[in-house]
Design an enzyme around this catalytic site. Structure first.
Site, PDB file in Angstrom:
ATOM      1  N   ASP A  14      41.394  32.699  39.044  1.00 39.06           N
ATOM      2  CA  ASP A  14      42.288  33.827  39.274  1.00 39.06           C
ATOM      3  C   ASP A  14      43.721  33.299  39.338  1.00 39.06           C
ATOM      4  O   ASP A  14      44.034  32.469  40.185  1.00 39.06           O
ATOM      5  CB  ASP A  14      41.888  34.516  40.587  1.00 39.06           C
ATOM      6  CG  ASP A  14      42.542  35.876  40.749  1.00 39.06           C
ATOM      7  OD1 ASP A  14      43.367  36.261  39.900  1.00 39.06           O
ATOM      8  OD2 ASP A  14      42.228  36.548  41.751  1.00 39.06           O
ATOM      9  N   ASP A 108      44.007  38.302  34.145  1.00 39.52           N
ATOM     10  CA  ASP A 108      44.282  37.009  34.789  1.00 39.52           C
ATOM     11  C   ASP A 108      43.098  36.463  35.588  1.00 39.52           C
ATOM     12  O   ASP A 108      43.266  35.653  36.472  1.00 39.52           O
ATOM     13  CB  ASP A 108      45.498  37.133  35.712  1.00 39.52           C
ATOM     14  CG  ASP A 108      45.176  37.848  37.014  1.00 39.52           C
ATOM     15  OD1 ASP A 108      44.412  38.820  36.967  1.00 39.52           O
ATOM     16  OD2 ASP A 108      45.679  37.422  38.063  1.00 39.52           O
ATOM     17  N   GLU A 109      41.910  36.908  35.253  1.00 40.67           N
ATOM     18  CA  GLU A 109      40.762  36.577  36.103  1.00 40.67           C
ATOM     19  C   GLU A 109      39.490  36.474  35.252  1.00 40.67           C
ATOM     20  O   GLU A 109      39.279  37.290  34.349  1.00 40.67           O
ATOM     21  CB  GLU A 109      40.596  37.731  37.097  1.00 40.67           C
ATOM     22  CG  GLU A 109      39.793  37.458  38.307  1.00 40.67           C
ATOM     23  CD  GLU A 109      39.656  38.754  39.131  1.00 40.67           C
ATOM     24  OE1 GLU A 109      38.613  38.898  39.752  1.00 40.67           O
ATOM     25  OE2 GLU A 109      40.571  39.605  39.109  1.00 40.67           O
TER      26      GLU A 109
END
Ligand SMILES: [Mg+2]
Length: 398
Positions: A14, A108-109
């Site tokens: 993350d 983003d993960e």
């Protein structure tokens, strides 16, 4: 039962304060300062904020007006989704160096199953360290990593790891799991939390004391799930949802290109980057597409299909050069070049018949040798002689 005997190594990755960190990256003057990303001026809400803003109590989903009362000197910026997606693509390319089992959760993960990668890259902690180093060195951004035998625990671990850290769930898992508040559990929203608190439950440890039939009777299916989660059990697999349809790279230049030699150098570089990824995925393609964007932002694409398949950098370079001749590149200045390979299929035996057999083998050997060197010395450590000047002049973005 048998397939569950192998203990998996799952990473949850993350990016830290992703949107705000990208803004700080692009505007050096904002580094170390409170940054709020959100839309529509004072009436909007906070989409993301830097850690510097968080220390003032600012958090996402808060009205911007309120955030600015808490932190009046914060810089408020609009959301630039295209830019975040561009960086996101680069982050996921780094993930792809270490495993093919990547499940994207958001821009983003992601979850990565690295169980089979350990042979090549070391234990889960080593792989997490390498990914964090790559993201830091190449993109200048921080990513936190949780390591655990399943997705549920890995996600809890990455929260523990933030900011800018790694956390591995210890073998004595209960020390980590039991003290956690129930709102940290996957699937426990505000309504569920109220129900659990009404039962006098506050931590995972409290939940652990409840028996299954009681939880099922009170909460139905969710009760059965909570019973398992309280024991750290989660059998969900990491499932890569995006099928690989094409592989491509493109570069935007600081200064527009006029010379065909410079463009050829860029095409060779792009071809090599695409070829590296083809080999990693064990695929080849049949259609090569060249994209040219001119200084006036108009763009064209030119494609060529080779039914026998295109698999190595040499073939792609030759084709891309031919396609470039069919554009106005050179007569018009060029600000971006890209190549991509489509119609991907598993690489077979008779690949790449543009050249005769011997030349083909030499090219394949060269490609493989360069891959090995890159792995040893890193992406920037080795490049063909013609590329050295190009890299040193900083012609392309990377
Ligand atoms: Mg994030």
């Amino acid at each position: 039962m048998g397939e569950n005997l192998v203990v998996k190594t799952i990473l949850h990755l993350d990016m830290d304060a992703f949107y705000a960190s990208v803004e700080q990256l692009d505007r050096a003057e904002l580094q170390g300062r409170p940054v709020i990303v959100g839309g529509h001026g004072m009436r909007g809400v906070v989409c993301a904020c830097s850690y510097e803003a968080r220390t003032f109590g600012v958090h996402s989903a808060m009205p911007i007006a309120r955030a600015l009362r808490l932190c009046p000197h914060a810089t408020v910026l609009p959301v630039r989704m295209a830019r975040y997606q561009e960086i996101s693509g680069q982050v996921f390319e780094i993930f792809e160096r270490y495993t093919d089992l990547i499940e994207p959760i958001s821009v983003d993960e992601a979850f990565l199953d690295v169980t089979d990668s350990k042979r090549l890259f070391g234990c889960g902690w080593d792989i997490a360290t390498k990914i964090r180093r790559d993201v830091r060195d190449e993109l200048g951004l921080a990513i936190s990593v949780g390591i655990a035998p399943n997705k549920f625990l890995a996600k809890l671990a990455s929260e523990q790891a933030k900011p800018d850290g790694i956390f591995q769930v210890p073998e004595a898992m209960d020390d980590f799991l039991l003290p956690l508040p129930l709102k940290r559990l996957w699937g426990v929203g505000p309504v569920m939390l109220q129900e659990l608190e009404a039962l006098g439950l506050r931590t995972v440890g409290d939940l652990r004391t409840m028996d299954r039939s009681f939880l099922e009777g009170r909460l139905g299916k969710a009760g059965a799930m909570l019973f398992r989660l309280a024991r750290g059990e989660d059998t969900r697999q990491v499932t890569p949802e995006r099928e690989l349809k094409s592989i491509g790279h493109e570069d935007t230049f600081d200064k527009d290109l006029w010379q065909s030699e410079s463009m050829h150098v860029v095409l060779l570089d792009l071809a090599e980057r695409v070829a590296t990824r083809l080999r990693r995925h064990g695929v080849m393609g049949t259609t090569l597409t060249l994209k040219v964007k001119y200084a006036d932002f108009s763009s064209v694409t030119r494609s060529r299909t080779v039914v026998d398949g295109i698999a190595n950098a040499g073939d792609m370079f030759v084709l891309a050069k031919e396609l470039l001749d069919k554009t106005e590149a050179g007569r018009k200045p060029v600000r971006l070049l890209g190549i991509s390979l489509n119609n991907l299929q598993e690489a077979g035996s008779g690949q790449g018949l543009l050249f005769d057999g011997q030349r083909q083998r030499q090219l394949n050997d060269l490609d493989r040798a360069m891959d090995r060197l890159r792995e040893r010395y890193g992406e920037k450590g080795i490049c063909r002689a013609t590329l050295v000047g190009h890299r040193q002049r900083g012609l392309s973005e990377d």
